[in-house]
Design an enzyme around this catalytic site. Structure first.
Site, short mmCIF file in Angstrom:
data_model
loop_
_atom_site.label_atom_id
_atom_site.label_comp_id
_atom_site.label_asym_id
_atom_site.label_seq_id
_atom_site.Cartn_x
_atom_site.Cartn_y
_atom_site.Cartn_z
N ALA A 195 -15.17 -37.03 -13.83
CA ALA A 195 -16.29 -37.84 -13.37
C ALA A 195 -16.36 -37.75 -11.85
O ALA A 195 -15.35 -37.47 -11.20
CB ALA A 195 -16.08 -39.29 -13.80
N GLU A 234 -12.11 -35.00 -21.44
CA GLU A 234 -12.67 -35.88 -22.48
C GLU A 234 -13.84 -35.21 -23.20
O GLU A 234 -14.02 -35.39 -24.40
CB GLU A 234 -13.07 -37.22 -21.85
CG GLU A 234 -11.82 -37.98 -21.40
CD GLU A 234 -12.13 -39.29 -20.69
OE1 GLU A 234 -12.73 -39.24 -19.60
OE2 GLU A 234 -11.81 -40.35 -21.24
N GLU A 241 -6.74 -39.90 -14.00
CA GLU A 241 -7.39 -41.19 -13.69
C GLU A 241 -6.45 -42.25 -13.13
O GLU A 241 -6.82 -42.96 -12.20
CB GLU A 241 -8.09 -41.75 -14.94
CG GLU A 241 -9.39 -41.05 -15.29
CD GLU A 241 -9.22 -39.91 -16.26
OE1 GLU A 241 -8.08 -39.38 -16.40
OE2 GLU A 241 -10.21 -39.52 -16.89
N GLY A 297 -12.77 -36.73 -17.11
CA GLY A 297 -13.96 -36.66 -17.97
C GLY A 297 -14.21 -35.26 -18.52
O GLY A 297 -14.80 -35.11 -19.60
N1 CO8 Z 1 -15.70 -35.91 -8.22
C1 CO8 Z 1 -16.45 -35.66 -7.13
N2 CO8 Z 1 -16.40 -34.51 -6.45
C2 CO8 Z 1 -15.55 -33.57 -6.89
C3 CO8 Z 1 -14.74 -33.76 -8.02
C4 CO8 Z 1 -14.84 -35.00 -8.71
N3 CO8 Z 1 -14.13 -35.26 -9.79
N4 CO8 Z 1 -14.00 -32.66 -8.21
C5 CO8 Z 1 -14.35 -31.81 -7.23
N5 CO8 Z 1 -15.28 -32.34 -6.44
C6 CO8 Z 1 -15.94 -31.74 -5.27
C7 CO8 Z 1 -15.08 -31.81 -4.03
O1 CO8 Z 1 -15.21 -33.06 -3.40
C8 CO8 Z 1 -15.69 -30.69 -3.21
O2 CO8 Z 1 -16.91 -31.14 -2.70
P1 CO8 Z 1 -17.29 -30.82 -1.13
O3 CO8 Z 1 -17.26 -29.32 -1.04
O4 CO8 Z 1 -18.64 -31.41 -0.98
O5 CO8 Z 1 -16.21 -31.45 -0.32
C9 CO8 Z 1 -16.04 -29.65 -4.27
O6 CO8 Z 1 -16.14 -30.36 -5.51
C10 CO8 Z 1 -14.98 -28.59 -4.43
O7 CO8 Z 1 -13.75 -29.22 -4.69
P2 CO8 Z 1 -12.40 -28.96 -3.84
O8 CO8 Z 1 -12.74 -28.50 -2.46
O9 CO8 Z 1 -11.55 -30.16 -3.96
O10 CO8 Z 1 -11.80 -27.72 -4.66
P3 CO8 Z 1 -10.27 -27.35 -4.80
O11 CO8 Z 1 -10.23 -26.01 -5.48
O12 CO8 Z 1 -9.55 -27.50 -3.51
O13 CO8 Z 1 -9.64 -28.46 -5.79
C11 CO8 Z 1 -9.59 -29.84 -7.77
C12 CO8 Z 1 -10.10 -28.53 -7.12
C13 CO8 Z 1 -8.07 -29.78 -7.91
C14 CO8 Z 1 -10.23 -29.93 -9.14
C15 CO8 Z 1 -9.98 -31.03 -6.88
O14 CO8 Z 1 -11.37 -30.93 -6.56
C16 CO8 Z 1 -9.76 -32.36 -7.56
O15 CO8 Z 1 -8.63 -32.83 -7.60
N6 CO8 Z 1 -10.83 -32.96 -8.08
C17 CO8 Z 1 -10.76 -34.27 -8.72
C18 CO8 Z 1 -10.19 -34.15 -10.12
C19 CO8 Z 1 -10.08 -35.51 -10.76
O16 CO8 Z 1 -9.33 -36.37 -10.31
N7 CO8 Z 1 -10.83 -35.71 -11.84
C20 CO8 Z 1 -10.82 -36.95 -12.59
C21 CO8 Z 1 -11.88 -37.87 -12.09
S1 CO8 Z 1 -11.80 -39.47 -12.85
C22 CO8 Z 1 -12.60 -39.25 -14.34
O17 CO8 Z 1 -12.90 -38.15 -14.73
C23 CO8 Z 1 -12.88 -40.48 -15.11
C24 CO8 Z 1 -13.63 -40.18 -16.41
C25 CO8 Z 1 -13.97 -41.44 -17.12
C26 CO8 Z 1 -15.32 -42.03 -16.77
C27 CO8 Z 1 -16.46 -41.33 -17.40
C28 CO8 Z 1 -17.55 -42.27 -17.82
C29 CO8 Z 1 -18.80 -41.50 -18.24
#
Ligand code: CO8
Length: 258
Positions: free
Chosen positions: A64, A112, A132, A109
């Site tokens: 998400a 999921e 999460e 997500g």
């Molecule tokens: N949310 C928002 N932005 C994201 C997300 C995310 N989950 N994942 C990546 N991005 C964005 C980054 O902010 C970045 O944006 P920008 O270039 O504008 O700064 C762009 O995507 C590229 O990402 P990275 O530069 O971070 O790329 P890397 O290769 O360095 O890293 C990762 C990749 C490891 C995947 C890293 O981006 C990361 O850790 N992302 C978050 C992963 C995460 O924690 N996901 C779980 C989120 S919580 C969730 O899913 C809850 C679900 C339940 C609710 C749903 C109800 C419908």
């Protein structure tokens, strides 16, 4: 639709692609709404199989959208979870078989969505996990309910409590993933499996999905009763006459889906 693309093949296989690559296909409320709307559209059209994938090789869905969630109040979060649940129900409760073609990150997500599908095919670079609790929240799109049913409660709890990411091979070992294929080939492999499914009697496949789903919700005796009813019902279809008739006559069955 801005972030979800639908492709409908002549073979009855539809592909739903989540395409928000600049954010690794992360799910904000609009993306989740679009997934739900697209699945509703497909349900009324009745393809034989739906494949769900993420655009690009780097990410299936990186979860998400954390930035969007960071400003939500509890009611907005509840609404977000509800639209997420409604969309996921269209994957696992709909009668149409669903396959997730997982390329790259399937986190939170994203994982999921994958586990709401009936079957998962992962590319070698797939990474699964539930990060999460590290964000102070929990898997809110069905993860706490579907993961224990899929891999058992102990492994599910370990993954959810630690937030540890696992590679495709470990995901296959614990039953999270059906097959692993080389990087870049998940969609192709999903299409091959979809073609195998689509060659079978479509009404039979739909009822078989409903019966298999029942196994997760009811006791064995009730499930077997349901199975017997579904089995009997299929004997009223043209497809069953055609399928069994074709075997007896030593020819290929031509299913009409009725
Ligand atoms: N949310 C928002 N932005 C994201 C997300 C995310 N989950 N994942 C990546 N991005 C964005 C980054 O902010 C970045 O944006 P920008 O270039 O504008 O700064 C762009 O995507 C590229 O990402 P990275 O530069 O971070 O790329 P890397 O290769 O360095 O890293 C990762 C990749 C490891 C995947 C890293 O981006 C990361 O850790 N992302 C978050 C992963 C995460 O924690 N996901 C779980 C989120 S919580 C969730 O899913 C809850 C679900 C339940 C609710 C749903 C109800 C419908």
């Amino acid at each position: 639709m801005d972030y979800v693309k639908l492709e409908r093949g002549d073979d009855g296989v539809a592909v739903l692609t989540i395409d928000r690559q600049e954010k690794l296909n992360a799910l904000d409320p609009q993306v989740v709404e679009e997934i739900g709307q697209s699945l509703l559209e497909l349900e009324s059209e009745g393809p034989r199989v739906i494949i769900v994938t993420g655009a690009g090789e780097k990410s299936f869905v990186a979860g998400a959208d954390i930035a969007a969630m960071s400003t939500m109040d509890p009611l907005e979060a509840k609404r977000f979870a509800e639209i997420g649940h409604a969309a996921m129900a269209l994957l696992d409760k709909s009668p149409i078989p669903t396959i997730a073609a997982v390329n790259g990150f399937a986190l939170g997500g994203g994982c999921e969505i994958a586990i709401a599908c009936d079957i998962r095919i992962a590319a070698e670079n797939a990474l699964f996990g539930f990060p999460e609790v590290g964000l102070g929240i929990l898997p809110g799109m069905g993860g706490t309910q579907r993961l224990p049913r899929l891999v058992g409660p102990a492994i599910a709890k370990e993954l959810i409590f630690t937030g540890r990411r696992i590679k495709a091979e470990e995901a296959r070992m614990i039953g999270l993933v059906n097959h692993i294929v080389p990087q870049g080939e998940a969609l192709k492999a999903a299409k091959e499996m979809a073609a195998e499914i689509a060659a079978n009697g479509p009404v039979a496949v739909r009822h078989a999905k409903a019966a298999a789903n029942r196994a997760l919700d009811v006791d064995l005796i009730s499930g077997l009763e349901y199975e017997a009813d579904q089995f009997a019902l299929l004997f009223a279809t043209e497809d069953a006459s055609e399928g069994m008739g074709a075997f007896v006559e030593r020819r290929k069955a031509e299913f009409k889906g009725r």
